[in-house]
Scaffold this motif. Structure first.
Motif, PDB file in Angstrom:
ATOM      1  N   GLU A  13       0.816  -1.214   0.000  1.00  0.00           N
ATOM      2  CA  GLU A  13       0.000   0.000   0.000  1.00  0.00           C
ATOM      3  C   GLU A  13       0.852   1.268   0.000  1.00  0.00           C
ATOM      4  O   GLU A  13       0.561   2.226  -0.710  1.00  0.00           O
ATOM      5  CB  GLU A  13      -0.910   0.006   1.241  1.00  0.00           C
ATOM      6  CG  GLU A  13      -1.714   1.276   1.442  1.00  0.00           C
ATOM      7  CD  GLU A  13      -2.850   1.427   0.444  1.00  0.00           C
ATOM      8  OE1 GLU A  13      -3.378   2.554   0.326  1.00  0.00           O
ATOM      9  OE2 GLU A  13      -3.210   0.429  -0.211  1.00  0.00           O
ATOM     10  N   ASP A  14       1.927   1.260   0.789  1.00  0.00           N
ATOM     11  CA  ASP A  14       2.693   2.491   1.029  1.00  0.00           C
ATOM     12  C   ASP A  14       3.904   2.654   0.126  1.00  0.00           C
ATOM     13  O   ASP A  14       4.423   3.762  -0.017  1.00  0.00           O
ATOM     14  CB  ASP A  14       3.169   2.524   2.486  1.00  0.00           C
ATOM     15  CG  ASP A  14       2.023   2.446   3.476  1.00  0.00           C
ATOM     16  OD1 ASP A  14       0.928   2.943   3.143  1.00  0.00           O
ATOM     17  OD2 ASP A  14       2.227   1.901   4.587  1.00  0.00           O
ATOM     18  N   PRO A  58      -3.621  -1.599   6.051  1.00  0.00           N
ATOM     19  CA  PRO A  58      -4.266  -0.576   5.216  1.00  0.00           C
ATOM     20  C   PRO A  58      -5.785  -0.569   5.292  1.00  0.00           C
ATOM     21  O   PRO A  58      -6.404   0.498   5.206  1.00  0.00           O
ATOM     22  CB  PRO A  58      -3.784  -0.932   3.804  1.00  0.00           C
ATOM     23  CG  PRO A  58      -2.460  -1.597   4.018  1.00  0.00           C
ATOM     24  CD  PRO A  58      -2.621  -2.373   5.299  1.00  0.00           C
TER      25      PRO A  58
END
Length: 263
Positions: A13-14, A58
């Motif tokens: 996600e990051d 997330p």
């Protein structure tokens, strides 16, 4: 959900891993955790006396899970927390708890466009690592990083753990030798097509004369010869001499990790 699964979801996600390399290596070996909390929403852990690394899944973010976990950690006496990538959500959470930035670790990146030239310092031989150099590298590292909270703690066992990783290539570890004595080294790393100036260490007695620049250039040339064109490195945000060397070589800031602390 395991720590590894939680970390993988956050990384996807990051675009940045929630745990640093030392923690990741220790995870595989069930390292000595001071804090270890895992559930479906979040995890927090620390290796030995290192700062806390905290991650929220997330799918569970912006629901108060991270804040609740951070509050429990602070109430239990924890005072330092890493934010890898200096992500907006982590920054907002830290500020909401009145934490302050006490350390910045920069990720610099260089896009190689031509083979680096390798200067040759007078009286110094730059050569590839040999097994007999292991203890000397550990000694130079201890002197070079005496005040560094992570790198300075590397002992022979840690050196051996690091070079047992799949990415380790002995041909990418270089030493500088003067009058039969190892006075510096450059350990390179390459994973997934990205190179890294993993560690450059110079004995304090050998500072000056361009030894750090020469060692860095030698490792960059090795990465170039292996087909690597993008190279990263980590450096303390307040290490002005090192930043000057890397800036001259063409490195520019790519990302940063921030250490937040209780005021």
């Amino acid at each position: 959900m395991s720590i590894e699964e939680l970390a993988a979801a956050a990384t996807a996600e990051d675009g940045v891993a929630p745990f640093n390399e030392a923690t990741t290596i220790a995870l595989a070996g069930d390292g000595p955790w001071r804090v270890h909390e895992v559930n479906e929403e979040a995890a927090a852990l620390a290796l030995a006396d290192a700062p806390i690394e905290l991650v929220v899944h997330p799918r569970r973010r912006r629901r108060g899970y991270g804040g609740a976990l951070l509050d429990r950690l602070i109430a239990s006496g924890e005072r330092r927390f890493w934010s890898h990538g200096d992500l907006e959500g982590a920054r907002a959470l830290a500020v909401s708890r009145d934490l302050v930035v006490t350390r910045t670790l920069l990720v610099l990146r260089l896009d190689l466009e031509m083979p680096p030239e390798v200067p040759q310092p007078e009286g110094v031989t730059l050569r590839s690592f040999e097994e007999r150099d292991a203890d000397a590298i550990v000694e130079v590292n201890a002197r070079a990083f005496a005040s560094h909270p992570e790198q300075g703690a590397m002992d022979r066992a840690d050196f051996d753990r690091r070079r047992s990783q799949e990415w380790f290539d002995p041909a990418g570890l270089f030493v500088a030798e003067r009058e039969g004595r190892v006075v510096g080294f450059h350990w390179t790393k390459a994973e997934d097509g990205i190179g890294e100036v993993y560690v450059v260490g110079v004995d304090p007695d050998a500072h000056g004369g361009g030894l750090g620049t020469a060692l860095t250039a030698r490792g960059l040339r090795h990465l170039w010869d292996d087909g690597i064109r993008t190279v990263d490195l980590y450096v303390e945000g307040d290490n002005l001499p090192a930043l000057a060397v890397y800036t001259r070589l063409g490195f520019r800031e790519h990302a940063r990790d921030v250490l937040w602390s209780v005021a």
